[in-house]
Motif scaffolding. Structure first.
Motif, PDB file in Angstrom:
ATOM      1  N   LEU A   4       0.859  -1.169   0.000  1.00 37.37           N
ATOM      2  CA  LEU A   4       0.000   0.000   0.000  1.00 37.37           C
ATOM      3  C   LEU A   4       0.902   1.226   0.000  1.00 37.37           C
ATOM      4  CD1 LEU A   4      -1.693  -2.350   1.427  1.00 37.37           C
ATOM      5  CD2 LEU A   4      -2.977  -0.518   2.502  1.00 37.37           C
ATOM      6  N   VAL A   5       0.690   2.113  -0.941  1.00 39.21           N
ATOM      7  CA  VAL A   5       1.532   3.298  -1.047  1.00 39.21           C
ATOM      8  C   VAL A   5       0.667   4.545  -0.984  1.00 39.21           C
ATOM      9  CG1 VAL A   5       3.229   4.528  -2.430  1.00 39.21           C
ATOM     10  CG2 VAL A   5       3.213   2.025  -2.429  1.00 39.21           C
ATOM     11  N   GLU A   6       0.884   5.322   0.070  1.00 39.85           N
ATOM     12  CA  GLU A   6       0.140   6.566   0.235  1.00 39.85           C
ATOM     13  C   GLU A   6       0.890   7.731  -0.399  1.00 39.85           C
ATOM     14  OE1 GLU A   6      -0.208   4.467   4.407  1.00 39.85           O
ATOM     15  OE2 GLU A   6       1.358   4.877   2.932  1.00 39.85           O
ATOM     16  N   SER A   7       0.136   8.733  -0.793  1.00 38.85           N
ATOM     17  CA  SER A   7       0.713   9.979  -1.286  1.00 38.85           C
ATOM     18  C   SER A   7      -0.308  11.088  -1.091  1.00 38.85           C
ATOM     19  CB  SER A   7       1.104   9.865  -2.759  1.00 38.85           C
ATOM     20  OG  SER A   7      -0.037   9.616  -3.553  1.00 38.85           O
ATOM     21  N   GLY A   8       0.164  12.322  -1.255  1.00 40.18           N
ATOM     22  CA  GLY A   8      -0.743  13.463  -1.202  1.00 40.18           C
ATOM     23  C   GLY A   8      -0.664  14.299   0.050  1.00 40.18           C
ATOM     24  N   GLY A   9       0.134  13.862   1.010  1.00 41.36           N
ATOM     25  CA  GLY A   9       0.269  14.662   2.224  1.00 41.36           C
ATOM     26  C   GLY A   9       1.071  15.921   1.963  1.00 41.36           C
ATOM     27  N   GLY A  10       1.115  16.764   2.964  1.00 39.44           N
ATOM     28  CA  GLY A  10       1.881  17.999   2.830  1.00 39.44           C
ATOM     29  C   GLY A  10       1.511  19.005   3.891  1.00 39.44           C
ATOM     30  N   LEU A  11       1.968  20.222   3.673  1.00 32.40           N
ATOM     31  CA  LEU A  11       1.703  21.337   4.582  1.00 32.40           C
ATOM     32  C   LEU A  11       0.619  22.217   3.979  1.00 32.40           C
ATOM     33  CD1 LEU A  11       2.411  23.127   7.040  1.00 32.40           C
ATOM     34  CD2 LEU A  11       4.182  24.196   5.604  1.00 32.40           C
ATOM     35  N   VAL A  12      -0.394  22.509   4.772  1.00 31.15           N
ATOM     36  CA  VAL A  12      -1.498  23.326   4.283  1.00 31.15           C
ATOM     37  C   VAL A  12      -1.976  24.229   5.411  1.00 31.15           C
ATOM     38  CG1 VAL A  12      -3.235  21.595   4.892  1.00 31.15           C
ATOM     39  CG2 VAL A  12      -3.712  23.223   3.053  1.00 31.15           C
ATOM     40  N   GLN A  13      -2.508  25.367   5.055  1.00 34.36           N
ATOM     41  CA  GLN A  13      -3.051  26.274   6.064  1.00 34.36           C
ATOM     42  C   GLN A  13      -4.427  25.804   6.525  1.00 34.36           C
ATOM     43  OE1 GLN A  13      -2.943  30.241   4.339  1.00 34.36           O
ATOM     44  NE2 GLN A  13      -0.967  30.651   5.337  1.00 34.36           N
ATOM     45  N   ALA A  14      -4.789  26.190   7.719  1.00 38.78           N
ATOM     46  CA  ALA A  14      -6.114  25.866   8.222  1.00 38.78           C
ATOM     47  C   ALA A  14      -7.178  26.362   7.244  1.00 38.78           C
ATOM     48  CB  ALA A  14      -6.325  26.490   9.593  1.00 38.78           C
ATOM     49  N   GLY A  15      -8.171  25.521   7.026  1.00 37.91           N
ATOM     50  CA  GLY A  15      -9.219  25.831   6.067  1.00 37.91           C
ATOM     51  C   GLY A  15      -8.952  25.301   4.674  1.00 37.91           C
ATOM     52  N   GLY A  16      -7.752  24.830   4.456  1.00 39.76           N
ATOM     53  CA  GLY A  16      -7.372  24.314   3.155  1.00 39.76           C
ATOM     54  C   GLY A  16      -7.800  22.868   2.942  1.00 39.76           C
ATOM     55  N   SER A  17      -7.394  22.338   1.791  1.00 39.12           N
ATOM     56  CA  SER A  17      -7.789  20.978   1.399  1.00 39.12           C
ATOM     57  C   SER A  17      -6.590  20.176   0.920  1.00 39.12           C
ATOM     58  CB  SER A  17      -8.830  21.033   0.273  1.00 39.12           C
ATOM     59  OG  SER A  17     -10.011  21.691   0.681  1.00 39.12           O
ATOM     60  N   ASP A 105      -3.486  -7.793   8.397  1.00 38.18           N
ATOM     61  CA  ASP A 105      -3.829  -6.382   8.312  1.00 38.18           C
ATOM     62  C   ASP A 105      -2.677  -5.680   7.601  1.00 38.18           C
ATOM     63  OD1 ASP A 105      -5.457  -4.454  10.980  1.00 38.18           O
ATOM     64  OD2 ASP A 105      -6.055  -4.966   8.931  1.00 38.18           O
ATOM     65  N   TYR A 106      -2.923  -5.170   6.404  1.00 36.09           N
ATOM     66  CA  TYR A 106      -1.862  -4.507   5.666  1.00 36.09           C
ATOM     67  C   TYR A 106      -1.892  -3.002   5.909  1.00 36.09           C
ATOM     68  CZ  TYR A 106      -1.066  -8.858   3.154  1.00 36.09           C
ATOM     69  OH  TYR A 106      -0.776 -10.161   2.835  1.00 36.09           O
ATOM     70  N   TRP A 107      -0.703  -2.421   5.988  1.00 38.24           N
ATOM     71  CA  TRP A 107      -0.565  -0.982   6.234  1.00 38.24           C
ATOM     72  C   TRP A 107       0.414  -0.364   5.252  1.00 38.24           C
ATOM     73  CZ3 TRP A 107      -3.408   1.537   9.940  1.00 38.24           C
ATOM     74  CH2 TRP A 107      -4.040   0.747  10.906  1.00 38.24           C
ATOM     75  N   GLY A 108       0.152   0.880   4.906  1.00 37.88           N
ATOM     76  CA  GLY A 108       1.137   1.641   4.178  1.00 37.88           C
ATOM     77  C   GLY A 108       2.122   2.270   5.150  1.00 37.88           C
ATOM     78  N   HIS A 109       3.110   2.982   4.603  1.00 39.49           N
ATOM     79  CA  HIS A 109       4.125   3.611   5.443  1.00 39.49           C
ATOM     80  C   HIS A 109       3.700   4.966   5.984  1.00 39.49           C
ATOM     81  CE1 HIS A 109       6.887   0.756   3.246  1.00 39.49           C
ATOM     82  NE2 HIS A 109       7.085   0.474   4.520  1.00 39.49           N
ATOM     83  N   GLY A 110       2.623   5.484   5.441  1.00 39.08           N
ATOM     84  CA  GLY A 110       2.092   6.734   5.963  1.00 39.08           C
ATOM     85  C   GLY A 110       2.532   7.954   5.172  1.00 39.08           C
ATOM     86  N   THR A 111       1.708   8.993   5.270  1.00 36.29           N
ATOM     87  CA  THR A 111       2.027  10.273   4.650  1.00 36.29           C
ATOM     88  C   THR A 111       1.692  11.379   5.652  1.00 36.29           C
ATOM     89  OG1 THR A 111       1.654  11.660   2.685  1.00 36.29           O
ATOM     90  CG2 THR A 111      -0.254  10.468   3.524  1.00 36.29           C
ATOM     91  N   SER A 116      -1.267  24.188   9.398  1.00 38.90           N
ATOM     92  CA  SER A 116      -0.813  25.341  10.182  1.00 38.90           C
ATOM     93  C   SER A 116      -1.976  26.269  10.503  1.00 38.90           C
ATOM     94  CB  SER A 116       0.265  26.100   9.415  1.00 38.90           C
ATOM     95  OG  SER A 116      -0.265  26.616   8.212  1.00 38.90           O
ATOM     96  N   SER A 117      -1.884  26.919  11.650  1.00 38.46           N
ATOM     97  CA  SER A 117      -2.972  27.821  12.066  1.00 38.46           C
ATOM     98  C   SER A 117      -2.759  29.229  11.560  1.00 38.46           C
ATOM     99  CB  SER A 117      -3.082  27.834  13.589  1.00 38.46           C
ATOM    100  OG  SER A 117      -1.854  28.199  14.157  1.00 38.46           O
TER     101      SER A 117
END
Length: 117
Positions: A4-17, A105-111, A116-117
Motif C-alpha cells: 500500500l503506497v500513500e501519497s498526497g500529504g503535505g503542509l497546508v493552512q487551516a481551512g485548506g484541502s 492487516d496490511y498498512w502503508g508507510h504513511g504520509t 498550520s494555524s
C-alpha cells in the motif's frame, strides 16, 4: 505480499484541502474494507474513515462533513478528500487493508499531513 503506497500529504493552512491517495498492489475488492487511519505525536492511531467492500462509509465524528473516502477499483486506489482542515488534523495518515484471504492487516508507510494555524 501486498503493498500500500500513500501519497498526497503535505503542509497546508487551516481551512485548506488535501487529497490523499492509497495505491494497492492487489484488487481492493480482495479486502473486507479499506481505511484511513491517523496518528498524531503522542497519541494512539485512530480510524479516520473506512469504506467497506459493499460501499458503506464510516467516519470518525471529528471529520464528518469535512472528509470523504472514495475508491477507484480500476486503479486499485482509495482516496481521502480532506476539506476545511484544522490544526488538530495534523498527523501521519496511514492506509489500511484487512485481508480475509491472508488473515493479515496490511498498512502503508504513511504520509504526513501538517495543518498550520
Amino acid at each position: 505480499q501486498v503493498h500500500l503506497v500513500e501519497s498526497g500529504g503535505g503542509l497546508v493552512q487551516a481551512g485548506g484541502s488535501l487529497i490523499l491517495s492509497c495505491v494497492v498492489s492487489r484488487s481492493i475488492f480482495s479486502f473486507n474494507a479499506m481505511g484511513w487511519y491517523r496518528q498524531a505525536p503522542g497519541k494512539q492511531r485512530e480510524l479516520v474513515a473506512q469504506i467497506t467492500i459493499g460501499g458503506i462509509r464510516i467516519y470518525t465524528d471529528s471529520v464528518k462533513g469535512r472528509f470523504t473516502i472514495s475508491r477507484d477499483s480500476d486503479k486499485n486506489t482509495v482516496y481521502l478528500q480532506m476539506n476545511s482542515l484544522k490544526p488538530e488534523d495534523t498527523a501521519v495518515y496511514f492506509c489500511n487493508a484487512p485481508s480475509p484471504i491472508d488473515r493479515t492487516d496490511y498498512w502503508g508507510h504513511g504520509t504526513q499531513v501538517t495543518v498550520s494555524s
